[in-house]
Design a protein around this motif. Structure first.
Motif, PDB file in Angstrom:
ATOM      1  N   GLY A  31     -61.631   4.477  27.936  1.00  0.00           N
ATOM      2  CA  GLY A  31     -62.830   4.286  27.117  1.00  0.00           C
ATOM      3  C   GLY A  31     -63.058   2.807  26.822  1.00  0.00           C
ATOM      4  N   VAL A  32     -61.982   2.112  26.380  1.00  0.00           N
ATOM      5  CA  VAL A  32     -62.088   0.696  25.999  1.00  0.00           C
ATOM      6  C   VAL A  32     -62.460  -0.156  27.214  1.00  0.00           C
ATOM      7  CG1 VAL A  32     -60.728  -1.301  25.231  1.00  0.00           C
ATOM      8  CG2 VAL A  32     -60.557   0.880  24.026  1.00  0.00           C
ATOM      9  N   VAL A  33     -61.794   0.093  28.357  1.00  0.00           N
ATOM     10  CA  VAL A  33     -62.039  -0.721  29.553  1.00  0.00           C
ATOM     11  C   VAL A  33     -63.476  -0.524  30.043  1.00  0.00           C
ATOM     12  CG1 VAL A  33     -61.419  -1.028  31.988  1.00  0.00           C
ATOM     13  CG2 VAL A  33     -59.634  -0.836  30.251  1.00  0.00           C
ATOM     14  N   VAL A  34     -63.923   0.744  30.095  1.00  0.00           N
ATOM     15  CA  VAL A  34     -65.284   1.019  30.589  1.00  0.00           C
ATOM     16  C   VAL A  34     -66.309   0.373  29.664  1.00  0.00           C
ATOM     17  CG1 VAL A  34     -67.007   2.841  30.986  1.00  0.00           C
ATOM     18  CG2 VAL A  34     -64.664   3.113  31.821  1.00  0.00           C
ATOM     19  N   LEU A  35     -66.049   0.490  28.347  1.00  0.00           N
ATOM     20  CA  LEU A  35     -66.976  -0.089  27.373  1.00  0.00           C
ATOM     21  C   LEU A  35     -67.038  -1.608  27.539  1.00  0.00           C
ATOM     22  CD1 LEU A  35     -68.531   1.495  25.252  1.00  0.00           C
ATOM     23  CD2 LEU A  35     -66.926   0.637  23.539  1.00  0.00           C
ATOM     24  N   ALA A  36     -65.878  -2.259  27.715  1.00  0.00           N
ATOM     25  CA  ALA A  36     -65.817  -3.725  27.859  1.00  0.00           C
ATOM     26  C   ALA A  36     -66.572  -4.166  29.103  1.00  0.00           C
ATOM     27  CB  ALA A  36     -64.353  -4.167  27.931  1.00  0.00           C
ATOM     28  N   ILE A  37     -66.333  -3.464  30.228  1.00  0.00           N
ATOM     29  CA  ILE A  37     -66.993  -3.850  31.480  1.00  0.00           C
ATOM     30  C   ILE A  37     -68.506  -3.663  31.358  1.00  0.00           C
ATOM     31  CG2 ILE A  37     -67.247  -3.275  33.935  1.00  0.00           C
ATOM     32  CD1 ILE A  37     -64.256  -2.545  33.901  1.00  0.00           C
ATOM     33  N   THR A  38     -68.921  -2.510  30.780  1.00  0.00           N
ATOM     34  CA  THR A  38     -70.355  -2.239  30.659  1.00  0.00           C
ATOM     35  C   THR A  38     -71.023  -3.296  29.783  1.00  0.00           C
ATOM     36  OG1 THR A  38     -69.664   0.055  30.613  1.00  0.00           O
ATOM     37  CG2 THR A  38     -71.997  -0.342  30.246  1.00  0.00           C
ATOM     38  N   ALA A  39     -70.366  -3.603  28.619  1.00  0.00           N
ATOM     39  CA  ALA A  39     -70.958  -4.592  27.700  1.00  0.00           C
ATOM     40  C   ALA A  39     -71.109  -5.938  28.399  1.00  0.00           C
ATOM     41  CB  ALA A  39     -70.073  -4.713  26.462  1.00  0.00           C
ATOM     42  N   GLU A  40     -70.088  -6.330  29.163  1.00  0.00           N
ATOM     43  CA  GLU A  40     -70.092  -7.616  29.866  1.00  0.00           C
ATOM     44  C   GLU A  40     -71.238  -7.668  30.881  1.00  0.00           C
ATOM     45  OE1 GLU A  40     -68.197 -10.134  29.207  1.00  0.00           O
ATOM     46  OE2 GLU A  40     -68.856 -11.418  30.862  1.00  0.00           O
ATOM     47  N   LEU A  41     -71.363  -6.560  31.654  1.00  0.00           N
ATOM     48  CA  LEU A  41     -72.401  -6.537  32.692  1.00  0.00           C
ATOM     49  C   LEU A  41     -73.799  -6.601  32.080  1.00  0.00           C
ATOM     50  CD1 LEU A  41     -71.047  -3.898  35.230  1.00  0.00           C
ATOM     51  CD2 LEU A  41     -71.235  -6.373  35.518  1.00  0.00           C
ATOM     52  N   PRO A  61     -71.097 -15.977  21.834  1.00  0.00           N
ATOM     53  CA  PRO A  61     -70.937 -15.273  20.559  1.00  0.00           C
ATOM     54  C   PRO A  61     -70.983 -13.748  20.723  1.00  0.00           C
ATOM     55  CG  PRO A  61     -72.873 -16.742  20.527  1.00  0.00           C
ATOM     56  CD  PRO A  61     -72.235 -16.922  21.844  1.00  0.00           C
ATOM     57  N   PHE A  62     -71.839 -13.290  21.671  1.00  0.00           N
ATOM     58  CA  PHE A  62     -71.912 -11.828  21.884  1.00  0.00           C
ATOM     59  C   PHE A  62     -70.557 -11.286  22.362  1.00  0.00           C
ATOM     60  CE2 PHE A  62     -72.465  -8.201  24.670  1.00  0.00           C
ATOM     61  CZ  PHE A  62     -73.121  -7.327  23.814  1.00  0.00           C
ATOM     62  N   GLN A  63     -69.953 -12.023  23.341  1.00  0.00           N
ATOM     63  CA  GLN A  63     -68.647 -11.552  23.872  1.00  0.00           C
ATOM     64  C   GLN A  63     -67.593 -11.495  22.768  1.00  0.00           C
ATOM     65  OE1 GLN A  63     -68.307 -14.414  27.000  1.00  0.00           O
ATOM     66  NE2 GLN A  63     -68.753 -12.891  28.598  1.00  0.00           N
ATOM     67  N   GLU A  64     -67.673 -12.493  21.874  1.00  0.00           N
ATOM     68  CA  GLU A  64     -66.688 -12.535  20.780  1.00  0.00           C
ATOM     69  C   GLU A  64     -66.838 -11.307  19.870  1.00  0.00           C
ATOM     70  OE1 GLU A  64     -65.853 -15.852  17.561  1.00  0.00           O
ATOM     71  OE2 GLU A  64     -66.156 -16.631  19.603  1.00  0.00           O
ATOM     72  N   VAL A 122     -68.276  -8.452  20.657  1.00  0.00           N
ATOM     73  CA  VAL A 122     -67.907  -7.229  21.397  1.00  0.00           C
ATOM     74  C   VAL A 122     -66.386  -7.075  21.441  1.00  0.00           C
ATOM     75  CG1 VAL A 122     -67.865  -6.171  23.698  1.00  0.00           C
ATOM     76  CG2 VAL A 122     -69.999  -7.032  22.777  1.00  0.00           C
ATOM     77  N   LEU A 123     -65.706  -8.187  21.680  1.00  0.00           N
ATOM     78  CA  LEU A 123     -64.233  -8.126  21.770  1.00  0.00           C
ATOM     79  C   LEU A 123     -63.643  -7.640  20.451  1.00  0.00           C
ATOM     80  CD1 LEU A 123     -61.919  -8.807  23.734  1.00  0.00           C
ATOM     81  CD2 LEU A 123     -61.706 -10.994  22.529  1.00  0.00           C
ATOM     82  N   ARG A 124     -64.178  -8.188  19.348  1.00  0.00           N
ATOM     83  CA  ARG A 124     -63.659  -7.797  18.035  1.00  0.00           C
ATOM     84  C   ARG A 124     -63.918  -6.303  17.792  1.00  0.00           C
ATOM     85  NH1 ARG A 124     -65.595 -11.801  13.684  1.00  0.00           N
ATOM     86  NH2 ARG A 124     -64.971 -13.312  15.229  1.00  0.00           N
ATOM     87  N   ALA A 125     -65.155  -5.902  18.112  1.00  0.00           N
ATOM     88  CA  ALA A 125     -65.521  -4.480  17.902  1.00  0.00           C
ATOM     89  C   ALA A 125     -64.640  -3.568  18.756  1.00  0.00           C
ATOM     90  CB  ALA A 125     -66.986  -4.250  18.251  1.00  0.00           C
ATOM     91  N   LEU A 126     -64.402  -4.055  19.980  1.00  0.00           N
ATOM     92  CA  LEU A 126     -63.569  -3.218  20.887  1.00  0.00           C
ATOM     93  C   LEU A 126     -62.138  -3.097  20.371  1.00  0.00           C
ATOM     94  CD1 LEU A 126     -64.557  -4.099  24.553  1.00  0.00           C
ATOM     95  CD2 LEU A 126     -64.602  -1.887  23.450  1.00  0.00           C
ATOM     96  N   LEU A 127     -61.611  -4.207  19.841  1.00  0.00           N
ATOM     97  CA  LEU A 127     -60.227  -4.168  19.329  1.00  0.00           C
ATOM     98  C   LEU A 127     -60.112  -3.189  18.168  1.00  0.00           C
ATOM     99  CD1 LEU A 127     -59.012  -7.877  19.473  1.00  0.00           C
ATOM    100  CD2 LEU A 127     -58.108  -5.886  20.697  1.00  0.00           C
ATOM    101  N   ILE A 128     -61.122  -3.249  17.272  1.00  0.00           N
ATOM    102  CA  ILE A 128     -61.083  -2.337  16.109  1.00  0.00           C
ATOM    103  C   ILE A 128     -61.221  -0.882  16.590  1.00  0.00           C
ATOM    104  CG2 ILE A 128     -62.314  -1.627  14.008  1.00  0.00           C
ATOM    105  CD1 ILE A 128     -63.048  -4.637  13.713  1.00  0.00           C
ATOM    106  N   ALA A 129     -62.164  -0.663  17.546  1.00  0.00           N
ATOM    107  CA  ALA A 129     -62.385   0.704  18.049  1.00  0.00           C
ATOM    108  C   ALA A 129     -61.129   1.215  18.748  1.00  0.00           C
ATOM    109  CB  ALA A 129     -63.567   0.726  19.017  1.00  0.00           C
ATOM    110  N   ALA A 130     -60.485   0.309  19.554  1.00  0.00           N
ATOM    111  CA  ALA A 130     -59.277   0.725  20.293  1.00  0.00           C
ATOM    112  C   ALA A 130     -58.170   1.102  19.326  1.00  0.00           C
ATOM    113  CB  ALA A 130     -58.825  -0.401  21.220  1.00  0.00           C
ATOM    114  N   LEU A 131     -58.066   0.287  18.237  1.00  0.00           N
ATOM    115  CA  LEU A 131     -57.022   0.569  17.244  1.00  0.00           C
ATOM    116  C   LEU A 131     -57.262   1.936  16.583  1.00  0.00           C
ATOM    117  CD1 LEU A 131     -54.686  -1.286  16.367  1.00  0.00           C
ATOM    118  CD2 LEU A 131     -55.977  -1.697  14.251  1.00  0.00           C
TER     119      LEU A 131
END
Ligand code: ADP
Length: 360
Positions: A22-32, A45-48, A50-59
């Motif tokens: 889930g996390v990997v697919v979300l990260a790749i999609t957001a990046e693309l 700033p967007f990547q930052e 997204v990364l923070r949101a992904l870390l919290i979601a993954a946790l």
């Protein structure tokens, strides 16, 4: 057991894989999406974010996955451990052991099957114990008789004449018959006996059995008739060809007619009726006008050692396993043996079926 073979770890790894994918697919999609749609100055700033949101979601997903995985593991493993423990106890001879029903339908169904199996094993064990008790009880009666005669002979209270020896011989014969019957029963129940299935004429066999039992019929002043319903009355009777083992069929019929003789008072009537039931089945009925059988006894009649009136049957020499053997023999030949009676004093009917010979 290595940890990767344990169900607990497999379930947790499966949950974590879902989180990871889930996390990997979300990260790749957001990046693309970001690379295609955002101006370059907003990308970083967007990547930052997204990364923070992904870390919290993954946790959060990892914690939720771990908790749900552990709950699932507990729900599956607890009943499984109970099954293992209970089957070990049953193997050790504790046949009363049962497992509790589980929360999920699938495990509850397994628990029901497990308990059903345990109940069947318990019943078999009880039958085995009862069988040993019955055999001991059956042997005790003739042995006590024999012991009584011998003590009488030793003390000189009983005359050592041919009559005494003949009475002693009767007791030995009863023991021999019981032992022979038990041996046949154990062979038959274990399926360790040969059947010689071949076409033969049931009419001729019934006549042979009647001739064999004639002396007892005469002695008891009974009336015995063979009735044929498989063909219009004619002389000689047309054959009724069945496909079965001739000697075993004679044994079954002799047992049924022997019982009819034993349980029908003097002057009574016994009828052997031969019927073609349908295109594939012949039926043999042994009907008597004897003492009959109470309705509540009918279901137990074919159980080993069952007697409606133990004292009466034992004094007349029955071992109580004749019908058990007869039913197993009929089953083995592809038929069915049943009993019915209108009630005490109103006679009994025993019926067994056999396959008709092909082309008969
Ligand atoms: P047994 O050797 O005691 O006759 P069976 O197994 O042949 O043993 O029969 C079991 C019991 O069924 C008998 O003890 C008797 O109570 C009952 N029974 C069998 N046949 C008849 C019959 N024709 N009429 C009445 N009771 C019968």
């Amino acid at each position: 057991m290595p940890f990767w073979r344990q169900l607990r770890w497999r379930i947790i790894v499966a949950q974590m894989t879902v989180v990871l994918v889930g996390v990997v697919v979300l990260a790749i999609t957001a990046e693309l999406v970001a690379v295609r749609t955002l101006p370059p100055e907003l990308l970083e700033p967007f990547q930052e974010i997204v990364l923070r949101a992904l870390l919290i979601a993954a946790l959060a997903a990892t914690v939720a996955g771990l908790i749900s995985g552990l709950l699932l593991v507990r729900e599956i493993l607890r009943p499984l451990r109970q099954f293992a423990r209970s089957s070990q106890r049953i193997a050790a001879g504790h046949y009363g052991e049962r497992v509790e029903s589980a929360a999920s339908d699938e495990l509850a169904a397994v628990a029901t099957s497990f308990n059903h199996m345990a109940a069947t094993l318990e019943e078999i064990e009880q039958q085995r114990i009862a069988l040993i008790g019955n055999v001991a009880h059956e042997l005790r009666t003739p042995l006590a008789g024999l012991e009584g005669y011998l003590e009488g002979l030793i003390d000189g209270v009983i005359a050592s004449d041919p009559q005494t020896f003949s009475l002693m011989h009767d007791e030995v014969r009863r023991m021999r018959r019981l032992v022979d019957d038990l041996q046949s029963l154990s062979r038959i129940e274990a399926g360790r006996f040969d059947l010689q299935i071949a076409p033969f004429d049931m009419v001729a066999l019934a006549q042979r059995v009647v001739a064999q039992i004639q002396p007892q019929i005469v002695a008891r002043q009974l009336d015995l008739a063979i009735e044929m319903q498989h063909a219009p009355a004619s002389e000689p009777a047309p054959p009724l060809l069945v496909a079965a083992d001739r000697d075993r069929t004679a044994q079954v019929l002799l047992n049924l007619v022997g019982n009819a003789v034993r349980y029908t008072p003097e002057g009574g009537r016994i009828t052997i009726r031969l019927v073609v039931r349908d295109r594939t089945t012949a039926q043999v009925c042994v009907e008597d006008t004897g003492i009959g059988i109470p309705a509540e006894a009918l279901p137990y009649l074919f159980e080993r050692f069952y007697r409606v009136d133990p004292s009466r049957a034992r004094s007349s020499g029955g071992s109580g396993i004749g019908l058990t053997i007869a039913r197993h023999l009929v089953w083995a030949m592809g038929g069915e043996l049943t009993a019915s009676s209108p009630g005490p004093g109103q006679g009994s009917i025993f019926r067994f079926t056999l396959p008709l010979a092909r082309g008969a």
